[in-house]
Design an enzyme around this catalytic site. Structure first.
Site, PDB file in Angstrom:
ATOM      1  CB  SER A  61      -0.866  -0.017   1.267  1.00 31.81           C
ATOM      2  OG  SER A  61      -1.459   1.234   1.482  1.00 31.81           O
TER       3      SER A  61
ATOM      4  CE1 TYR B 104      -4.063  -2.711   5.746  1.00 35.34           C
ATOM      5  CE2 TYR B 104      -3.370  -0.455   5.285  1.00 35.34           C
ATOM      6  CZ  TYR B 104      -3.773  -1.698   4.844  1.00 35.34           C
ATOM      7  OH  TYR B 104      -3.882  -1.934   3.500  1.00 35.34           O
TER       8      TYR B 104
ATOM      9  CE  LYS C 230      -1.624  -4.325   3.514  1.00 40.56           C
ATOM     10  NZ  LYS C 230      -1.940  -5.645   2.981  1.00 40.56           N
TER      11      LYS C 230
END
Ligand code: NAD
Ligand code: WQD
Length: 342
Positions: free
Chosen positions: A127, A152, A156
């Protein structure tokens, strides 16, 4: 030649279902594995309807290694696209262990099983969040990652590193991390699209739900940023274009045994669009008025980020094609379909 098969983990979800369609369109076989924790069977059914292929679906939690091993035993595939993860930024800050457990364990299990079963190619869903508030714009793949501001985002970054190190250490494994910018829109058939649970956190589903009357009013988070119209800038990538990037990434690994082993690609349009521009475009192309107001800035938002896409354009031969107008038409067509609006 026998058709190659790709395992799509998280393939019942938003990006996975669109990617499954494009893989099948490109002549590949698809097996979907998903535990439906953030989706239902409508995505898989949509894929089957669009392609006319009875895509196999396995309801399995990638974190359950024993259960997941059975998928590797049952199906012959050499390539995996790993979408299965939780993705709500705010929730990850409130409940980090939920995110570390699901996003890291599922990924590590897949790497372990690929080694155990001698499977070779993996695409990982990364991302643009890994760049944080970047010092240079647009960001290239060489732009330094900033410390993650959410659990989060941290998952990643960690999964990218796990992939890089695994590819370096274990022979035979090839990996591509695709850094998605802001995926939006729906398949032109309006049979698959984004299905957020509860109140949408992302801009476009909030817009379409407001247009549908499900939400009363869209809040534009901040119009006093140092940008041309004061609202934040993002790189909104059409979902079908994004899906196609996965096809070329997988084919690159399948077709060319000599390609570099771990690679990273930005997947965006290269164009910065402001929140207000997006809202105005949505209104124009769909010939409607949206109820919106300017609200305070949302904590944690970066002011601006968009992609330098030269690496993907040149190396993958991939380029975003669909116009923002068409993408926003497709988003509204999908919402209308979901709500039964004529
Ligand atoms: P999504 O929630 O629609 O799809 C993810 C799918 O994975 C869901 O169907 C869910 O049920 C499944 N899943 C989650 N944990 C699982 C597990 N342990 N075992 C099996 N299945 C599991 O999300 P999406 O928007 O399609 O995102 C796909 C991937 O792309 C995610 O990894 C996400 O972090 C990443 N990503 C998304 C965006 C975005 O804005 N949508 C942007 C950048 C990266
Ligand atoms: C876009 C712009 C908001 C909602 C997130 C994740 C990122 C990635 C993509 C997974 C921002 C504004 C939004 C609203 C608004 N996901 N906005 N009103 O924050 O760029 O990225 O999704 O990897 O990690 O952080 O996307 O759609 O939430 O916001 O004004 O109701 O729209 O402030 O400027 P974001 P978004």
């Amino acid at each position: 030649m026998k058709q190659k098969t790709v395992l799509v983990s998280g393939g019942a979800g938003y990006i996975g279902s669109h990617t499954a369609v494009e893989l099948i369109n490109a002549g590949l076989n698809v097996v979907v594995a998903d535990n439906l924790s953030n989706s239902d069977m409508s995505g898989v059914e949509g894929v089957r309807k669009i392609t006319g292929v009875d895509v196999p679906f396995i309801n399995v939690d990638c974190c359950d290694k024993e259960a997941f091993r059975k998928v590797f035993e049952q199906y012959e595939f050499d390539s995996v696209i790993h979408f299965a993860a939780f993705k709500a930024v705010g929730e990850s800050v409130a409940d980090p262990m939920k995110y570390y457990r699901n996003n890291l364990l599922s990924f590590m299990n897949i790497i372990d099983l690929m080694r155990e079963f001698d499977r070779h190619n993996i695409v990982f869903s990364s991302s643009a969040t890994v760049y944080g508030e970047a010092d240079e714009l647009p960001v290239t793949e060489q732009t330094p990652r900033k410390p993650a501001t959410s659990s989060y985002g941290n998952t990643k970054q960690m999964c990218e590193d796990i992939l890089r190190d695994s590819v370096a250490a274990y022979g035979g494994l090839k990996g591509i991390a695709l850094r998605y910018f802001n995926p939006i829109g729906a398949h032109p058939s309006a049979l698959i699209g984004e299905l957020p649970r509860g109140v949408p956190q992302n801009l476009v589903p909030f817009i379409t739900q407001t247009a549908a009357g499900v939400r009363e009013c869209l809040s534009v988070f901040g119009d006093d940023y140092d940008t041309p119209d004061g609202s934040c800038l993002r790189d909104y990538i059409d979902i079908v274009d994004l899906a196609k990037a996965h096809v070329v990434a997988i084919k690159r690994m399948i077709d060319d045994k000599n390609k570099e082993r771990y690679e990273i690609f930005n997947v965006g349009t290269g164009r910065a669009v402001s929140v207000l521009e997006l809202v105005n475009t949505f209104e124009r192309v769909n010939e409607l008025k949206l109820n919106y107001k300017v609200a305070p800035r949302r904590p944690g938002d970066v002011v601006a980020i968009w992609a330098d896409t030269a690496h993907a354009n040149e190396e993958l031969g991939w380029k975003a094609e669909r116009s923002l107008d068409d993408t926003l038409r497709s988003a509204w067509a999908w919402e209308k379909n979901v709500r039964g609006i004529k």
